[in-house]
Design an enzyme around this catalytic site. Structure first.
Site, PDB file in Angstrom:
ATOM      1  CG  ASN A  56      -0.200  -0.092   2.506  1.00 49.99           C
ATOM      2  OD1 ASN A  56       0.534   0.825   2.851  1.00 49.99           O
ATOM      3  ND2 ASN A  56      -0.346  -1.196   3.232  1.00 49.99           N
ATOM      4  CG  ASP A  84      -6.606  -5.415   6.606  1.00 52.53           C
ATOM      5  OD1 ASP A  84      -5.950  -5.390   7.671  1.00 52.53           O
ATOM      6  OD2 ASP A  84      -7.267  -4.456   6.184  1.00 52.53           O
ATOM      7  CG  ASP A 138      -5.840  -7.002  13.822  1.00 55.69           C
ATOM      8  OD1 ASP A 138      -5.029  -6.371  14.526  1.00 55.69           O
ATOM      9  OD2 ASP A 138      -6.843  -6.475  13.314  1.00 55.69           O
ATOM     10  CG  PHE A 158      -2.120   5.409  13.987  1.00 56.30           C
ATOM     11  CD1 PHE A 158      -1.363   5.202  15.128  1.00 56.30           C
ATOM     12  CD2 PHE A 158      -2.081   6.656  13.376  1.00 56.30           C
ATOM     13  CE1 PHE A 158      -0.581   6.213  15.652  1.00 56.30           C
ATOM     14  CE2 PHE A 158      -1.305   7.679  13.892  1.00 56.30           C
ATOM     15  CZ  PHE A 158      -0.554   7.462  15.035  1.00 56.30           C
ATOM     16  CE  LYS A 175      -7.943  -3.722  14.558  1.00 57.81           C
ATOM     17  NZ  LYS A 175      -6.827  -3.794  13.622  1.00 57.81           N
TER      18      LYS A 175
HETATM   19  O1  C5P Z   1      -8.243  -2.903  11.127  1.00 61.84           O
HETATM   20  P1  C5P Z   1      -7.281  -1.882  10.636  1.00 61.84           P
HETATM   21  O2  C5P Z   1      -6.203  -2.445   9.761  1.00 61.84           O
HETATM   22  O3  C5P Z   1      -7.908  -0.665  10.006  1.00 61.84           O
HETATM   23  O4  C5P Z   1      -6.614  -1.330  11.977  1.00 61.84           O
HETATM   24  C1  C5P Z   1      -5.602  -0.408  11.984  1.00 61.84           C
HETATM   25  C2  C5P Z   1      -4.770  -0.569  13.224  1.00 61.84           C
HETATM   26  O5  C5P Z   1      -4.519  -1.945  13.479  1.00 61.84           O
HETATM   27  C3  C5P Z   1      -3.419   0.072  13.040  1.00 61.84           C
HETATM   28  O6  C5P Z   1      -2.989   0.488  14.323  1.00 61.84           O
HETATM   29  C4  C5P Z   1      -2.582  -1.079  12.520  1.00 61.84           C
HETATM   30  O7  C5P Z   1      -1.200  -0.901  12.760  1.00 61.84           O
HETATM   31  C5  C5P Z   1      -3.151  -2.255  13.279  1.00 61.84           C
HETATM   32  N1  C5P Z   1      -3.087  -3.512  12.552  1.00 61.84           N
HETATM   33  C6  C5P Z   1      -2.321  -4.552  13.036  1.00 61.84           C
HETATM   34  N2  C5P Z   1      -2.259  -5.745  12.367  1.00 61.84           N
HETATM   35  C7  C5P Z   1      -2.963  -5.930  11.241  1.00 61.84           C
HETATM   36  C8  C5P Z   1      -3.770  -4.900  10.731  1.00 61.84           C
HETATM   37  C9  C5P Z   1      -3.805  -3.693  11.401  1.00 61.84           C
HETATM   38  O8  C5P Z   1      -1.660  -4.373  14.066  1.00 61.84           O
HETATM   39  N3  C5P Z   1      -2.898  -7.092  10.600  1.00 61.84           N
END
Ligand code: C5P
Length: 418
Positions: free
Chosen positions: A217, A286, A314, A334, A352
């Protein structure tokens, strides 16, 4: 370091450049000396045409440096003079000096000193209104600000050239007060996270499709790197787990480079036990290809190519799960959203189990130098104004430090997370 530089008093290096306002530097020197501050004066050749070095020497009671190799005992004067100083203050700073410093030039003593400094730097511009408002000067000032130089003034009013407008150097009293206030703020900021260990993730991840292609990304890593730097400046021991970005490691930060979401998760889990605070800034993928090809995928004759993706770990959610019974780490997330930022961010914060989540608009934040965020916590939504990511990082560190409550020795629930 030369003997004359050793002093237990606070010391400021005062740079003077070619401007009519150079005479005000004499008063500034006098104010600082009166306040018990040692002042080492460095003058450019042009400055010496406006005010005699002897005046500054008499007021500071110290030798005045006027040329690159003046009085140098070891040829390293341009570095040594700023070492141990609280700040370099260039007052007045001419348009030409701002231009040279913005370019990182080192072709005379003062510019070289500024380039080789470790301490904070302030400039108090003084020039004709047209010179000040010229796009070239404004570009240089913006560059200097982005490089962390604090710009004091200028004031508006009647200028030495007879014109009226912006360009007048701040008064010596105003400069002395602004420098003291900044240094006091910096000193207070420097202890905010003293003794704390901060673990961060930053940047994008890269999920291999085959040996040469992948999914990623547009995250630049700027926000995470700025936060790592601010946390280190706040006295924390900082480990930064960085996805593939071409950013320099902030000073005092330990960096671990990773590529994929799985690498990032592994690195976080390997370091989390030593952390007091975890900040997940990374834009972690994701989904990742379920079975990356061992060889480069060939162009087929069919019109479409189907990739099967599987969810990645995650990291934040996993940390929350591990911490469910006994919170060990203060977790900050974030969220970059393209719409309904506060509502979607809050839902994510709850999902979370985070005491604090920082939400922003993806289209504004990604790859930009500035950002506008909303802090979400148990008390609701707290928007912050748009600002440069370096400034924002310092502000976020203050917000995190304010919310962070160290764990009780038994390591359970002392932070009051919902
Ligand atoms: O669910 P989303 O990706 O939007 O969430 C964003 C937050 O979750 C950010 O703080 C990101 O660093 C963290 N995150 C994570 N592991 C993932 C996806 C997101 O720690 N696989």
């Amino acid at each position: 370091m030369a003997d004359h530089m050793k002093t237990s008093q606070p010391r400021i290096v005062l740079g003077i450049t070619g401007s009519i306002a150079a005479y005000k530097a004499a008063e500034l020197t006098r104010l600082w000396v009166k306040a018990g501050i040692t002042v080492d004066v460095v003058m450019t050749e042009a400055a010496c045409r406006f005010i005699a070095p002897l005046t500054l020497q008499a007021l500071s009671g110290r030798p005045v440096w006027t040329a690159m190799w003046d009085g140098s005992q070891d040829g390293m004067q341009h570095i040594a003079l700023s070492r141990g100083a609280q700040a370099i203050v260039v007052a007045p700073a001419s348009a030409d000096f701002l231009a040279r410093t913005a370019q990182g030039r080192a072709d005379e003593a003062l510019s070289a000193l500024c380039l080789a400094r470790e301490c904070p730097m302030f400039v108090a511009p003084a020039m004709n209104v047209q010179m000040w408002t010229h796009p070239a000067t404004q570009r240089n000032v913006a560059r200097l600000r982005a490089d962390g130089v604090k710009v004091l003034g200028p004031d508006s009013g009647e200028l030495a050239c007879g014109e009226i407008g912006e360009g007048r150097m701040l008064s010596p009293e105003a400069i002395a007060a602004a420098v003291s206030a900044h240094l006091a703020d910096d000193a207070a900021f420097g202890t905010l996270l003293a003794g704390r260990r901060v673990l961060l993730t930053a940047g994008p991840t890269f999920e291999a499709i085959d040996p040469v292609r992948g999914l990623t990304n547009r995250s630049s890593g700027k926000m995470g790197f700025a936060l790592a730097q601010a946390a280190a400046q706040a006295g924390a021991e900082v480990t930064l787990i960085a996805g593939p970005v071409a950013l320099p490691t902030p000073s005092g930060v330990t960096r671990v480079d990773v590529i994929s979401a799985q690498d990032m998760a592994d690195a976080v889990f390997a370091h989390i036990d030593r952390a007091d605070i975890f900040i997940g800034v990374a834009a972690v993928a994701d989904y990742a290809p379920a079975a990356p090809a061992a060889q480069k995928i060939k162009k087929e004759t069919s019109d479409t190519l189907t990739l099967t993706l599987r969810p990645t770990v995650d990291i934040l959610a996993e940390l929350a799960k591990r911490d469910e019974r006994a919170p060990k780490v203060f977790r900050v997330g974030f969220a970059a959203e393209t719409q309904d930022i506060a509502a979607l961010g809050e839902a994510k914060r709850r999902r979370k189990h985070l005491p604090l989540l920082i939400a922003n608009r993806a289209q504004d934040a990604i790859n930009a130098d500035d950002n506008e965020v909303i802090l979400l916590d148990d008390d609701g939504a707290h928007p912050l104004p748009r600002m440069d990511k370096t400034l924002l990082a310092r502000r976020l560190v203050e917000e995190i430090a304010r919310r962070f409550v160290p764990l009780s020795p038994c390591g359970r629930g002392a932070r009051g997370e919902g």
